[in-house]
Write an enzyme that holds these catalytic residues in place. Structure first.
Site, PDB file in Angstrom:
ATOM      1  N   ASP A 322      91.965  18.108 115.722  1.00  0.00           N
ATOM      2  CA  ASP A 322      92.663  16.886 116.093  1.00  0.00           C
ATOM      3  C   ASP A 322      93.004  16.104 114.825  1.00  0.00           C
ATOM      4  OD1 ASP A 322      93.432  15.018 118.272  1.00  0.00           O
ATOM      5  OD2 ASP A 322      91.965  13.722 117.298  1.00  0.00           O
ATOM      6  N   GLU A 351      96.726  19.494 114.202  1.00  0.00           N
ATOM      7  CA  GLU A 351      97.840  18.561 114.169  1.00  0.00           C
ATOM      8  C   GLU A 351      98.034  18.139 112.711  1.00  0.00           C
ATOM      9  OE1 GLU A 351      97.886  15.959 118.153  1.00  0.00           O
ATOM     10  OE2 GLU A 351      96.110  15.605 116.942  1.00  0.00           O
TER      11      GLU A 351
END
Ligand code: CA
Length: 646
Positions: A322, A351
């Site tokens: 994340d 990400e």
């Protein structure tokens, strides 16, 4: 004598080894049957204490022991084996906490627990094997939230919203039929926002609010109050998926904690694990109030050890980071190196962005733009996603799928796996200034994920005809399906690693909710009756995935191979056409043509002359062929994909 020496060796080595390796593990049982505690806390701390409790809720500690600083760690050894007891740490009289590396916890995670980890192994666990996936691009990732997937009665699953749902034959059969080979589970470590003592409230959360990074989440277990249960059930889930040849990817959220001052990081070593602005305030690159400092040696070690722990103890096959752009590249490279020691095919992606400005030099962060500097690590391609459906910032803006021209180059970039390709003009690609991937295995190709609108909602919000009250419902559903299938054809025929959100194969929606992170089950749950209502959708997804798995031409592992075999064909606006050529020795198909047409009418495309077998046309797919076509012109119906081979 020999035997005695050997015994001595056996008993002393693990102890000596562990004491010296400075592991962040905080409790262990010695060979003599005593219990050692250790904690990374400030060297100048006035007091570091461990409290041992008989039960999760006991008011009074059985023992309170002061730890002493030795070799940079606060340590103590308590006589006797305390397995089955609970404990907390307290530094300088601050609030008690579970430490940073608890491996088992009480309900709601505020006290740690000493578990006999071997007692949590399900039967046959030692024989559990990681499914073989040769190259990163051979994965087909399915991103799943436990409650989404199994909470609705229409799922027919017994363990709704639990780890165990993924052990049920019906769940496994669905995933196998779909053909995905990696399940990416949304945060499944212990997070804070669900009260595990009131599961009857059926609260929902994605879980991006980390509490204990190295323990499974309690609300997904059948009994969060018995610490071993969540651990055993998590392993049962992994074991069942592995037995079905499906890998398990864990969504890891090391970039921030649920809260700052009450986090285990702060309560054990105030300030150390977080980044700060020049004025001393907490930097907030996560948009959640803080950001961790991966460049700090112990934060870096924590991440490396944590990832290693999930691989070793839970047999996890991959990690999705994340807001990976908050972490520094050096830490990500070290994590890659650690994974390589276990299995070089372990998948690492994330990400490549942050949610706010980070208090760290931008050029050292693991951002998408510099993914090529992190071999073996992949980033999500928002270039491809947004070129297909429109930007994150505005749900109502459309792009290629809505028949808007100008996005073709970004889609070509995605089809090439976000590497440099002689026919992709990077200056016309939406976000990337230069290709972010050095190899196709560094790009995750997708059109939707748990974030923002799912594909159906996005199409409804952005394609004018789908919200037009004057259009008949029948027209709208057919158009919706056409565009949905077109979108996933782009994803599944792209080089790189394809990724779909769970439930897209049953035309899921979220009733138009943009951010459903704490929306009720009624918004997030999959409606399995859709499988019967829209069999065409499921069949097409199965066919697409089966095609990709059967045909290596769609998943070339090396950038030079992509440049050699992928050729884009001339095409007009809102059409992207390409062929995969000279495939002898690579694929049972010698040549493949794929055309994506998002225009509202049919389009002719010039293809190489001669006879072709039609594999996909107008929302249907069949690997053995739907018919034949003859070049040099192929007519591709409105809003559909055509795939040809010979
Ligand atoms: Ca929890």
């Amino acid at each position: 004598m020999k035997i005695l020496l050997f015994m001595l060796f056996l008993f002393t080595l693990p102890m000596a080894g562990r004491a010296e390796d400075n592991s962040l593990s905080e409790v262990r049982i010695t060979a003599e049957g005593n219990t050692q505690f250790s904690l990374f806390a400030p060297e100048n701390a006035r007091s570091v204490k461990v409290r041992v409790y008989a039960t999760a809720n006991a008011k009074k500690a059985e023992k309170t022991i002061a730890l002493k600083l030795r070799d940079g760690r606060w340590q103590t050894e308590v006589k006797g084996n305390l397995t089955g007891r609970y404990y907390t740490f307290s530094v300088n009289g601050m609030q008690e906490c579970a430490g940073i590396f608890a491996k088992a916890v009480a309900v709601n995670g505020r006290r740690a627990y000493i578990a006999d980890m071997r007692s949590t192994d399900p039967e046959g666990w030692a024989a559990d094997k990681r499914p073989v996936v040769k190259n990163a691009v051979d994965h087909v990732i399915y991103e799943l939230h436990h409650r989404d997937f199994s909470i609705d009665p229409s799922s027919g699953l017994t363990h709704g919203g639990k780890f165990l749902a993924l052990t049920e034959p019906k769940a496994i059969a669905h995933l196998k039929r779909l053909g995905i080979n990696a399940v990416h589970i949304l945060p499944s470590f212990d997070y804070a926002s669900i009260d595990e003592t009131h599961l009857e409230e059926n609260k929902y959360n994605w879980g991006y609010d980390p509490l204990n990074y190295n323990v499974p989440e309690g609300s997904y277990s059948t009994d969060p109050a018995t610490p071993e249960v969540r651990i055993r059930e998590f392993k049962q889930m992994v074991q069942a998926l592995h037995a079905a040849d499906i890998r398990v990817v864990l969504d890891v959220v090391y970039n921030h904690t649920f809260n700052t001052k009450e986090s285990n990081f702060h309560l054990t070593y105030p300030g150390y694990f977080f980044r700060h602005r020049d004025d001393g305030s907490d930097s907030d690159g996560s948009g959640c109030g803080n950001e961790t400092a991966s460049e700090q040696p112990m934060m870096r070690q924590f991440m490396v050890e944590s990832v290693r722990y999930w691989m070793d103890e839970y047999h996890i096959d991959g990690f999705r980071f994340d807001l990976m752009g908050i972490h520094d590249m050096e830490t990500m490279r070290l994590i890659r190196a650690e994974a390589d020691k276990v299995d070089p095919t372990i998948l690492i992606y994330g990400e490549g962005w942050s949610a706010g400005t980070c208090a760290y030099p931008q050029d050292k962060l693991a951002m998408k733009a510099t993914t090529y500097e992190m071999p073996g690590i992949a980033a999500f391609s928002d270039d491809m996603r947004d070129a297909l459906r429109g930007p994150f910032s505005d749900d109502h803006k459309t792009a290629f799928l809505g028949g808007e021209k100008g996005h073709e180059e970004s889609i070509k970039y995605g089809i090439a796996g976000c590497i440099s390709h002689p026919q992709v003009d990077i200056t016309r690609v939406n976000y990337s200034k230069r290709p972010f991937a050095a190899q196709p295995g560094q790009a995750i190709m997708y059109v939707s994920c748990h974030d923002d609108m799912c594909l159906v909602d996005r199409l409804r919000a952005s394609v004018p005809e789908l919200s037009d009250p004057n259009r008949r419902p029948r027209y709208k559903i057919n158009t919706l399906i056409d565009l949905d299938l077109l979108a996933q054809t782009a994803v599944m025929t792209s080089q790189g690693i394809p990724f779909i959100l769970s439930g897209e194969e049953m035309l899921r929606d979220k009733k138009g909710v943009h951010n459903s992170y704490c929306s009720p089950d009624s918004i997030n749950r999959l409606d399995w009756t859709n499988l019967k209502r829209f069999p065409k959708v499921f069949d097409y997804y199965c066919g697409l995935i089966a095609m990709r798995k059967a045909h290596p031409a769609f998943r070339l592992a090396d950038a030079d191979l992509v440049r050699r075999h992928l050729e884009f064909l001339p095409a007009e606006d809102c059409v992207v056409a390409f062929r995969l050529k000279d495939l002898e020795g690579i694929d049972s198909w010698r040549e493949i043509v794929v055309v994506l047409n998002s225009n509202r009418t049919a389009r002719n495309v010039t293809i190489p002359d001669g006879w072709w077998t039609i594999v996909a046309q107008d929302g249907r797919i069949n690997l053995s062929g739907l018919g034949v076509a003859h070049g040099p012109v192929a007519t591709v119906p409105a809003r559909s994909a055509m795939i040809l081979q010979r």
